[in-house]
Scaffold this motif. Sequence first.
Motif, PDB file in Angstrom:
ATOM      1  N   TYR A 225      39.032  37.781  35.892  1.00  0.00           N
ATOM      2  CA  TYR A 225      39.156  38.696  34.771  1.00  0.00           C
ATOM      3  C   TYR A 225      38.850  40.115  35.226  1.00  0.00           C
ATOM      4  O   TYR A 225      37.982  40.346  36.061  1.00  0.00           O
ATOM      5  CB  TYR A 225      38.196  38.314  33.636  1.00  0.00           C
ATOM      6  CG  TYR A 225      38.623  37.075  32.894  1.00  0.00           C
ATOM      7  CD1 TYR A 225      38.291  35.806  33.365  1.00  0.00           C
ATOM      8  CD2 TYR A 225      39.367  37.169  31.725  1.00  0.00           C
ATOM      9  CE1 TYR A 225      38.697  34.669  32.688  1.00  0.00           C
ATOM     10  CE2 TYR A 225      39.770  36.032  31.035  1.00  0.00           C
ATOM     11  CZ  TYR A 225      39.428  34.792  31.529  1.00  0.00           C
ATOM     12  OH  TYR A 225      39.836  33.668  30.854  1.00  0.00           O
TER      13      TYR A 225
ATOM     14  N   GLN B  53      37.711  43.829  33.669  1.00  0.00           N
ATOM     15  CA  GLN B  53      37.146  44.453  32.484  1.00  0.00           C
ATOM     16  C   GLN B  53      37.059  45.966  32.699  1.00  0.00           C
ATOM     17  O   GLN B  53      36.279  46.424  33.537  1.00  0.00           O
ATOM     18  CB  GLN B  53      35.769  43.887  32.135  1.00  0.00           C
ATOM     19  CG  GLN B  53      35.224  44.405  30.816  1.00  0.00           C
ATOM     20  CD  GLN B  53      33.918  43.758  30.416  1.00  0.00           C
ATOM     21  OE1 GLN B  53      33.156  43.303  31.259  1.00  0.00           O
ATOM     22  NE2 GLN B  53      33.643  43.702  29.114  1.00  0.00           N
TER      23      GLN B  53
ATOM     24  N   LYS C  88      36.282  47.801  27.068  1.00  0.00           N
ATOM     25  CA  LYS C  88      37.254  46.777  26.682  1.00  0.00           C
ATOM     26  C   LYS C  88      36.736  45.390  27.011  1.00  0.00           C
ATOM     27  O   LYS C  88      35.794  45.229  27.787  1.00  0.00           O
ATOM     28  CB  LYS C  88      38.587  47.015  27.392  1.00  0.00           C
ATOM     29  CG  LYS C  88      39.254  48.341  27.045  1.00  0.00           C
ATOM     30  CD  LYS C  88      40.592  48.455  27.730  1.00  0.00           C
ATOM     31  CE  LYS C  88      41.284  49.769  27.362  1.00  0.00           C
ATOM     32  NZ  LYS C  88      42.615  49.907  28.030  1.00  0.00           N
ATOM     33  N   GLY C  89      37.375  44.392  26.410  1.00  0.00           N
ATOM     34  CA  GLY C  89      37.048  43.022  26.747  1.00  0.00           C
ATOM     35  C   GLY C  89      37.708  42.617  28.053  1.00  0.00           C
ATOM     36  O   GLY C  89      38.661  43.241  28.513  1.00  0.00           O
ATOM     37  N   PRO C  90      37.221  41.558  28.674  1.00  0.00           N
ATOM     38  CA  PRO C  90      37.836  41.084  29.928  1.00  0.00           C
ATOM     39  C   PRO C  90      39.270  40.624  29.708  1.00  0.00           C
ATOM     40  O   PRO C  90      39.577  40.005  28.687  1.00  0.00           O
ATOM     41  CB  PRO C  90      36.923  39.909  30.327  1.00  0.00           C
ATOM     42  CG  PRO C  90      35.649  40.118  29.581  1.00  0.00           C
ATOM     43  CD  PRO C  90      36.034  40.770  28.306  1.00  0.00           C
TER      44      PRO C  90
ATOM     45  N   LEU D  73      42.457  38.466  31.522  1.00  0.00           N
ATOM     46  CA  LEU D  73      42.846  37.537  32.582  1.00  0.00           C
ATOM     47  C   LEU D  73      43.927  38.189  33.447  1.00  0.00           C
ATOM     48  O   LEU D  73      44.948  38.654  32.936  1.00  0.00           O
ATOM     49  CB  LEU D  73      43.382  36.248  31.963  1.00  0.00           C
ATOM     50  CG  LEU D  73      43.876  35.174  32.921  1.00  0.00           C
ATOM     51  CD1 LEU D  73      42.719  34.598  33.726  1.00  0.00           C
ATOM     52  CD2 LEU D  73      44.584  34.061  32.158  1.00  0.00           C
TER      53      LEU D  73
ATOM     54  N   PHE E   5      35.467  39.847  37.228  1.00  0.00           N
ATOM     55  CA  PHE E   5      34.654  38.637  37.109  1.00  0.00           C
ATOM     56  C   PHE E   5      35.466  37.431  37.562  1.00  0.00           C
ATOM     57  O   PHE E   5      36.619  37.259  37.157  1.00  0.00           O
ATOM     58  CB  PHE E   5      34.231  38.392  35.659  1.00  0.00           C
ATOM     59  CG  PHE E   5      33.253  39.394  35.126  1.00  0.00           C
ATOM     60  CD1 PHE E   5      33.687  40.466  34.367  1.00  0.00           C
ATOM     61  CD2 PHE E   5      31.893  39.250  35.361  1.00  0.00           C
ATOM     62  CE1 PHE E   5      32.787  41.392  33.860  1.00  0.00           C
ATOM     63  CE2 PHE E   5      30.985  40.172  34.864  1.00  0.00           C
ATOM     64  CZ  PHE E   5      31.432  41.245  34.115  1.00  0.00           C
TER      65      PHE E   5
ATOM     66  N   GLN F 232      33.309  24.960  28.795  1.00  0.00           N
ATOM     67  CA  GLN F 232      32.425  25.944  29.390  1.00  0.00           C
ATOM     68  C   GLN F 232      33.081  26.621  30.585  1.00  0.00           C
ATOM     69  O   GLN F 232      33.551  25.964  31.523  1.00  0.00           O
ATOM     70  CB  GLN F 232      31.115  25.259  29.821  1.00  0.00           C
ATOM     71  CG  GLN F 232      30.146  26.159  30.550  1.00  0.00           C
ATOM     72  CD  GLN F 232      29.487  27.171  29.629  1.00  0.00           C
ATOM     73  OE1 GLN F 232      30.135  28.060  29.081  1.00  0.00           O
ATOM     74  NE2 GLN F 232      28.182  27.043  29.454  1.00  0.00           N
ATOM     75  N   PHE F 233      33.138  27.947  30.537  1.00  0.00           N
ATOM     76  CA  PHE F 233      33.514  28.752  31.690  1.00  0.00           C
ATOM     77  C   PHE F 233      32.230  29.322  32.275  1.00  0.00           C
ATOM     78  O   PHE F 233      31.411  29.880  31.549  1.00  0.00           O
ATOM     79  CB  PHE F 233      34.420  29.915  31.276  1.00  0.00           C
ATOM     80  CG  PHE F 233      35.876  29.570  31.183  1.00  0.00           C
ATOM     81  CD1 PHE F 233      36.287  28.359  30.654  1.00  0.00           C
ATOM     82  CD2 PHE F 233      36.844  30.451  31.624  1.00  0.00           C
ATOM     83  CE1 PHE F 233      37.640  28.039  30.556  1.00  0.00           C
ATOM     84  CE2 PHE F 233      38.192  30.138  31.537  1.00  0.00           C
ATOM     85  CZ  PHE F 233      38.593  28.941  31.002  1.00  0.00           C
TER      86      PHE F 233
ATOM     87  N   PHE G  89      30.770  32.151  34.597  1.00  0.00           N
ATOM     88  CA  PHE G  89      31.217  33.421  35.151  1.00  0.00           C
ATOM     89  C   PHE G  89      30.317  33.876  36.293  1.00  0.00           C
ATOM     90  O   PHE G  89      29.100  33.637  36.287  1.00  0.00           O
ATOM     91  CB  PHE G  89      31.221  34.499  34.063  1.00  0.00           C
ATOM     92  CG  PHE G  89      32.365  34.361  33.101  1.00  0.00           C
ATOM     93  CD1 PHE G  89      32.254  33.570  31.972  1.00  0.00           C
ATOM     94  CD2 PHE G  89      33.558  35.024  33.331  1.00  0.00           C
ATOM     95  CE1 PHE G  89      33.307  33.429  31.081  1.00  0.00           C
ATOM     96  CE2 PHE G  89      34.626  34.894  32.450  1.00  0.00           C
ATOM     97  CZ  PHE G  89      34.501  34.091  31.328  1.00  0.00           C
ATOM     98  N   GLY G  90      30.929  34.548  37.249  1.00  0.00           N
ATOM     99  CA  GLY G  90      30.163  35.240  38.273  1.00  0.00           C
ATOM    100  C   GLY G  90      29.514  36.477  37.690  1.00  0.00           C
ATOM    101  O   GLY G  90      29.726  36.821  36.516  1.00  0.00           O
ATOM    102  N   THR G  91      28.753  37.167  38.505  1.00  0.00           N
ATOM    103  CA  THR G  91      27.966  38.305  38.035  1.00  0.00           C
ATOM    104  C   THR G  91      28.747  39.612  38.021  1.00  0.00           C
ATOM    105  O   THR G  91      28.226  40.628  37.592  1.00  0.00           O
ATOM    106  CB  THR G  91      26.706  38.468  38.889  1.00  0.00           C
ATOM    107  OG1 THR G  91      27.086  38.419  40.270  1.00  0.00           O
ATOM    108  CG2 THR G  91      25.706  37.349  38.616  1.00  0.00           C
TER     109      THR G  91
END
Lengths: 114, 112
Positions: free
Chosen positions: B36, B38, B42-44, B46, B89, B99-100, B102-104
Motif C-alpha cells: 500500500y 499512503q 490520504k488513506g492507504p 493498494l 506499507f 486479518q491483514f 501490516f509492516g511498520t
Amino acid sequence: SAVISQKPSRDICQRGTSLTIQCQVDSQVTMMFWYRQQPGQSLTLIATANQGSEATYESGFVIDKFPISRPNLTFSTLTVSNMSPEDSSIYLCSVSYRDRDGYTFGSGTRLTVV
Amino acid sequence: GENVEQHPSTLSVQEGDSAVIKCTYSDSASNYFPWYKQELGKGPQLIIDIRSNVGEKKDQRIAVTLNKTAKHFSLHITETQPEDSAVYFCAASILTGNQFYFGTGTSLTVIP
C-alpha cells in the motif's frame, strides 16, 4: 474501484466527549473493518464490523470504548467514547470484496483530542 | 500470530534511481502479500499484490518479489519520480481470513 466516503475528515474534540465516524461505500461489500493509525505508526485493526450483529474486536479494543454499528452492507459507524489525548489518531474504514483481493481504504478521520 | 517486519523505515533516492523496500513475515500460512502507498492526508492505496503461488509480479515501474522459503518479499520501484514520495506499507494475510498484518512503513522521498 469502490468509492468510500468517510466523515468527518478531521475533528478536534474535548477530552471526555465522544465522536462518531461514518463510513459509506457506494456498493455492497463483503467485509468492513476499522483501523487505527497512530502518528507515524502502522495500521492496527480495531474490529471487524459485522452486518446485523456485534462487531468482532481485536485484542486491546473493547466495545464500550469503540462501539461499532453496521446496519446494512454499505454503511458502518465507529464511535470513539470518553476520549482522552491518547485517542488522537487517524481512524480508517476499509472494505473487502468477494471477487477481488486486498482492502480498499477510506481517506481516514484525523482525530485530535485536547 | 503473524509478525511482519519492514525495512528501511526511511529511504531517500535521487529521481530516476531505483528504490527497494523489504519485508519479512513469520507465519508460513500467509499466502497473500499486498503493498500500500499512503500519501499525506490520504488513506492507504493498494498498488500491487502477490499471491504465494507466484514468485514475481510487475506493473509498469513497480514490481514485487516473493521468496516463500525465506519468508520475505520486496517492493521494487524503478525510474523513481517525485510523485512516488509517500509512505509504503507491506502486509501479509491468509486469503480466507480477515486479518491483514501490516509492516511498520517506509517513508520514501524522491529527490528531484
